[in-house]
Scaffold this motif. Structure first.
Motif, PDB file in Angstrom:
ATOM      1  N   VAL A 144       1.322   7.148   7.452  1.00 38.05           N
ATOM      2  CA  VAL A 144       0.487   6.634   8.206  1.00 38.05           C
ATOM      3  C   VAL A 144      -0.884   7.599   8.430  1.00 38.05           C
ATOM      4  O   VAL A 144      -2.129   7.212   8.403  1.00 38.05           O
ATOM      5  CB  VAL A 144       1.003   6.180   9.586  1.00 38.05           C
ATOM      6  CG1 VAL A 144       1.527   7.443  10.509  1.00 38.05           C
ATOM      7  CG2 VAL A 144      -0.147   5.535  10.571  1.00 38.05           C
ATOM      8  N   CYS A 192       3.303  -0.037  10.627  1.00 38.74           N
ATOM      9  CA  CYS A 192       2.332   1.248  10.297  1.00 38.74           C
ATOM     10  C   CYS A 192       2.914   2.415  11.196  1.00 38.74           C
ATOM     11  O   CYS A 192       3.073   3.569  10.904  1.00 38.74           O
ATOM     12  CB  CYS A 192       0.941   1.156  10.678  1.00 38.74           C
ATOM     13  SG  CYS A 192       0.300  -0.039   9.580  1.00 38.74           S
ATOM     14  N   CYS A 246      -2.686   7.266   4.923  1.00 38.80           N
ATOM     15  CA  CYS A 246      -3.122   5.814   4.890  1.00 38.80           C
ATOM     16  C   CYS A 246      -4.432   5.439   5.875  1.00 38.80           C
ATOM     17  O   CYS A 246      -5.460   5.087   5.626  1.00 38.80           O
ATOM     18  CB  CYS A 246      -2.045   4.910   4.892  1.00 38.80           C
ATOM     19  SG  CYS A 246      -2.497   3.199   5.439  1.00 38.80           S
ATOM     20  N   LEU A 279       0.775   3.927  -2.821  1.00 43.45           N
ATOM     21  CA  LEU A 279       0.499   5.746  -2.382  1.00 43.45           C
ATOM     22  C   LEU A 279       1.529   6.662  -2.921  1.00 43.45           C
ATOM     23  O   LEU A 279       1.347   7.602  -3.291  1.00 43.45           O
ATOM     24  CB  LEU A 279       0.306   5.698  -0.755  1.00 43.45           C
ATOM     25  CG  LEU A 279      -0.896   5.205  -0.053  1.00 43.45           C
ATOM     26  CD1 LEU A 279      -0.780   5.219   1.539  1.00 43.45           C
ATOM     27  CD2 LEU A 279      -2.073   6.089  -0.354  1.00 43.45           C
ATOM     28  N   ARG A 331       0.701  -1.022  -0.022  1.00 46.41           N
ATOM     29  CA  ARG A 331       0.121   0.063   0.004  1.00 46.41           C
ATOM     30  C   ARG A 331       1.023   1.325   0.048  1.00 46.41           C
ATOM     31  O   ARG A 331       0.785   2.118  -0.639  1.00 46.41           O
ATOM     32  CB  ARG A 331      -0.905  -0.048   1.234  1.00 46.41           C
ATOM     33  CG  ARG A 331      -1.769   0.878   1.399  1.00 46.41           C
ATOM     34  CD  ARG A 331      -2.858   0.928   2.465  1.00 46.41           C
ATOM     35  NE  ARG A 331      -3.722   1.858   2.808  1.00 46.41           N
ATOM     36  CZ  ARG A 331      -4.896   2.059   2.399  1.00 46.41           C
ATOM     37  NH1 ARG A 331      -5.411   1.005   1.396  1.00 46.41           N
ATOM     38  NH2 ARG A 331      -5.912   2.992   2.822  1.00 46.41           N
ATOM     39  N   CYS A 369       5.430   4.144   9.923  1.00 44.92           N
ATOM     40  CA  CYS A 369       5.288   4.681   8.352  1.00 44.92           C
ATOM     41  C   CYS A 369       5.186   6.023   8.431  1.00 44.92           C
ATOM     42  O   CYS A 369       4.246   6.546   8.847  1.00 44.92           O
ATOM     43  CB  CYS A 369       4.171   3.641   7.769  1.00 44.92           C
ATOM     44  SG  CYS A 369       3.739   4.191   6.091  1.00 44.92           S
ATOM     45  N   PRO A 373      -4.864  -1.909   3.684  1.00 43.33           N
ATOM     46  CA  PRO A 373      -3.989  -1.612   4.849  1.00 43.33           C
ATOM     47  C   PRO A 373      -3.420  -2.821   5.485  1.00 43.33           C
ATOM     48  O   PRO A 373      -4.181  -3.734   5.471  1.00 43.33           O
ATOM     49  CB  PRO A 373      -4.456  -0.519   5.644  1.00 43.33           C
ATOM     50  CG  PRO A 373      -5.992  -0.265   5.207  1.00 43.33           C
ATOM     51  CD  PRO A 373      -6.342  -1.250   3.834  1.00 43.33           C
ATOM     52  N   LEU A 374      -2.283  -2.653   5.855  1.00 38.28           N
ATOM     53  CA  LEU A 374      -2.010  -4.058   6.806  1.00 38.28           C
ATOM     54  C   LEU A 374      -2.850  -3.876   8.061  1.00 38.28           C
ATOM     55  O   LEU A 374      -3.474  -2.929   8.613  1.00 38.28           O
ATOM     56  CB  LEU A 374      -0.398  -3.692   7.019  1.00 38.28           C
ATOM     57  CG  LEU A 374       0.643  -3.521   6.010  1.00 38.28           C
ATOM     58  CD1 LEU A 374       2.039  -3.322   6.686  1.00 38.28           C
ATOM     59  CD2 LEU A 374       0.613  -4.752   5.235  1.00 38.28           C
ATOM     60  N   PRO A 417      -4.449   3.564   8.304  1.00 35.55           N
ATOM     61  CA  PRO A 417      -4.634   1.953   8.185  1.00 35.55           C
ATOM     62  C   PRO A 417      -5.724   1.348   9.066  1.00 35.55           C
ATOM     63  O   PRO A 417      -6.679   0.562   8.670  1.00 35.55           O
ATOM     64  CB  PRO A 417      -3.283   1.299   8.669  1.00 35.55           C
ATOM     65  CG  PRO A 417      -2.721   2.313   9.517  1.00 35.55           C
ATOM     66  CD  PRO A 417      -3.183   3.807   8.826  1.00 35.55           C
TER      67      PRO A 417
END
Ligand code: SF4
Lengths: 609, 97
Positions: A233, A227, A236, A53, A49, A230, A220-221, A238
């Motif tokens: 974050v 995360c 995203c 992105l 992801r 990341c 997303p994970l 997640p």
């Protein structure tokens, strides 16, 4: 390393001879943007992801780790100007006999080199390449320490390095291993490019391309320790996306305002709060007529007639709002837009009319979806319903909190409108319902203000506002639409095209759409606050031929109240963590994006309890 | 979240000093000549280092960065200040002029 003749021979035959001279620049056979940057491959390996992105949607955010990473590169990033010859295209036979006399096998270090390979479809910026004859060893600098894993490094780093190796091979070098240099440990870790790693790397390149071509963002994970580290974050979301992915929003339809959402989370854990509750930087408002804003190194200085009014660190500024005639130096404008700090322009009277910002956001996918949703009645009605229903519910909550008679018929009526709004089948009826609900709401809302003759509270009117409360409300709505315009633009939307409000010249329709659910929460309640706390009084207004305007002091008090409101932290009704309103605006805009891009089935309107 | 840092430096050459001073001002308030109080996040502290690093002569200049802890924590209480102190509000709010 001494290189045997057979190695050389095998190298020349196995590599593609046509590309062996195309060093230092990308080739013109494949357009630049079709080549996959090796750095992106690292991100995709870390999390598909994340790669999507960044590469497909053009999202980019920095965090400490990315910054430290590039600081570690400070030595290598200075490309040295010395010449590095591409591997010689010589006949294997001749080469086998004698090493070329003019090219002794001394080690050459080449820093910061851009190389590409059409065959692998990759482009790489190499920190450092150690060359010995035709043998090349890529060296990649990594922040931090050598990780405690049997392979010597995590997969994303190994894959990235191996991809660099593949690019070098395709450029005619022999390359069987690479080196990861860990800055904190000051240690070199040798990574052999064995069959397994090469296959894995090529597979990931193929997967990444397929994902990008399909245009479907990887999910997303789930509850992953990756995360929090990341950098994307906050973009995203997640845990939030995972939570909202499954169940449709049944609770929005519920008449009992005290009931908790009934959605079942996908994972049993509530979302982690992965983005800070508050921003460090805040807006800077300037309404001093004739003021001049200049830039001095890392600060903004605000002067009036050569006298300094203020000096603020650029770090502390998230946006600039100018009222009437305030000047900015060209350097300040350029630095602000470079940093992504928008400049919002208002008329002296408080009408938000334009915005100066940096380049438009790269997330074109989102805008395509936004435009197609706006043209599709069904899709836009689906979102509009949530927005208006959310607004009516928030209006009701505001009244319920403030009126004495908790059994007042207005509360029942608003509950009814709320439910009907969720059931409408056309935009016209939604518009009608919204109008009726607003009428009911404002009739009672205006009773909540102090009954002072000079304030002449007499119902909602605008253009021009004919009473102080109306002047304040109009101004607050203007601030709110500014806020949402900034947020939507930062997320990648086009603020001008809405799903509920029809586009009219110069009106940020989508910002007005999203403002609906926040008007009672942010603007109306800030208005109540300034009047009931005595932060404004009759002296804060000037009557001008039937119209009412705010004095500069009155306006400052209103801005201050609005800003306090924006910074108020509340518990998020769905996610359960503490977060301030300004962040909530951002989260809502991102959730709208997640919905339009098809990741979550419904746009969850923001309703407080 | 931000923490409070005390940043002090000795720059042995006036030319370098003139380059460094405005950067320091962008990251904090001068408490004294060459002593700054800076409220910074990790990333902002990192940016400051990034900016200063290439400007310093690493043989002749000195920089000291002391982490005083989170704002609203020990951050400011551990500094005793005589004279006209720099007042920095704990609750940050938007600047309205
Ligand atoms: S936040 Fe997590 S799921 Fe989202 S891109 Fe980053 S690592 Fe992937």
């Amino acid at each position: 390393m001494i290189q045997g003749p057979d190695a050389r021979a095998s190298m020349s035959s196995s590599s593609s001879p046509t590309t062996s001279v195309s060093t230092l620049q990308t080739s013109d056979k494949i357009p630049d943007d079709a080549l996959l940057p090796v750095r992106m491959l690292n991100e995709f390996t870390y999390c598909p992801r994340l790669g999507y992105l960044e590469w497909v949607q053009g999202e980019w955010a920095e965090n400490l780790e990315t910054r430290q990473g590039s600081f570690g590169h400070r030595v290598v990033d200075k490309a040295d100007r010395k010449q590095v010859k591409p591997p010689a295209k010589v006949e294997p036979k001749q080469q086998a006999n004698s090493p070329q006399p003019d090219e002794p096998d001394e080690q050459i270090h080449a820093r910061s080199i851009m190389l590409s390979s059409d065959k692998e479809g990759l482009i790489a910026k190499l920190d450092l390449v150690e060359l010995e004859g035709d043998v090349a060893t890529p060296v990649d600098y990594k922040r931090g320490k050598v990780p405690d894993v049997p392979e010597g490094a995590y997969e994303p780093e190994r894959v990235q390095l191996c991809a660099q190796g593949l690019v070098l091979r395709d450029n005619g070098y022999q390359c069987d291993e690479g080196v990861l240099y860990f800055i904190a440990s000051k240690r070199r870790v040798v990574i052999p490019f064995d069959e397994e790693l090469v296959t894995r790397t090529r597979q990931l390149v193929t997967d990444f391309r397929a994902t990008a071509d399909a245009g479907i963002i990887p999910p997303p994970l789930e509850d992953s320790p990756k995360c929090p580290r990341c950098s994307l974050v906050g973009i995203c979301l997640p845990d939030e996306t995972n939570l909202l992915q499954l169940e449709p929003l049944t609770d929005q339809d519920n008449s009992d305002p005290t009931r908790l959402p009934t959605r079942l989370p996908k994972s049993t854990d509530p979302p982690r709060r992965l983005l800070p509750a508050k921003n460090n930087a805040l807006p800077l408002y300037i309404s001093e007529q004739g003021a001049f804003i200049g830039k001095s190194a890392e600060r903004l200085t605000i002067k009036l007639k050569k006298e300094q009014l203020a000096s603020v660190r650029m770090l502390d500024v998230s946006q600039i709002c100018l009222f009437g005639s305030v000047m900015l130096s060209a350097q300040a404008i350029s630095e602000l837009s470079r940093r992504g700090i928008p400049i919002c322009h208002f008329s002296y009277g408080g009408w938000f009319h334009s915005i100066t910002a940096g380049l438009i956001h790269k997330n074109i996918e989102l805008r395509i979806q936004q435009y197609s949703a706006a043209q599709d009645d069904e899709r836009s009605l689906k979102v509009a319903k949530q927005l208006i229903a959310g607004k009516i519910k928030n209006c009701r909550t505001l009244l319920r909190r403030h009126i004495h008679d908790k059994k007042s018929p207005v509360l029942t009526k608003l509950t009814d409108y709320h439910q009907r709004a969720l059931r409408v089948t056309s935009k016209e009826s939604l518009l009608g319902l919204e109008g009726m609900a607003a009428k009911e709401y404002f009739a009672d809302f205006f009773q909540l203000f102090p009954n002072h003759p000079a304030l002449a509270v007499n119902g909602r009117n605008r253009r021009p506002p004919r009473a102080p409360v109306n002047a304040v409300l109009s101004f607050l709505y203007s601030l709110l639409s500014k806020e949402l315009t900034v947020v939507l633009q930062a997320v990648g939307f086009d603020p001008m095209l809405g799903v509920f409000h029809t586009p009219r010249y110069g009106r940020p329709s989508l910002a007005l759409d999203l403002a609906e659910e926040f008007r009672p929460l942010l603007a109306d309640s800030a208005a109540l606050m300034v009047f009931n706390n005595g932060e404004v009084n009759a002296d804060s207004f000037i009557q001008r031929a039937g119209a009412v305007a705010m004095t500069p002091a009155g306006r400052k008090s209103v801005i201050a109240a609005y800003e306090r409101r924006m910074e108020t932290e509340i518990t998020h009704p769905i996610f359960g963590y503490k977060i301030c309103y300004r962040r909530i605006l951002e989260v809502q805009a991102r959730l709208l994006a997640r919905h339009l891009l098809g990741e979550i089935p419904e746009y969850p309107s923001f309703v407080t309890r | 979240m931000r923490s409070v840092y005390l940043v002090a430096y000795d720059i042995s050459c006036p030319k370098r000093y003139r380059k460094i001073y405005p950067i320091m001002r962008g990251y904090g308030e001068a408490l004294q000549y060459s002593v700054f109080r800076s409220e910074l996040t990790d990333t902002e502290l990192h940016s400051l280092k990034e900016l200063l690093w290439p400007l310093l002569n690493h043989d002749e200049d000195r920089v000291m960065i002391v982490d005083l802890g989170p704002i609203e924590g020990r951050g400011d209480n551990c500094v005793e200040f005589w004279g006209d102190p720099i007042v920095t509000p704990h609750e940050r709010s938007a600047t309205i002029i």
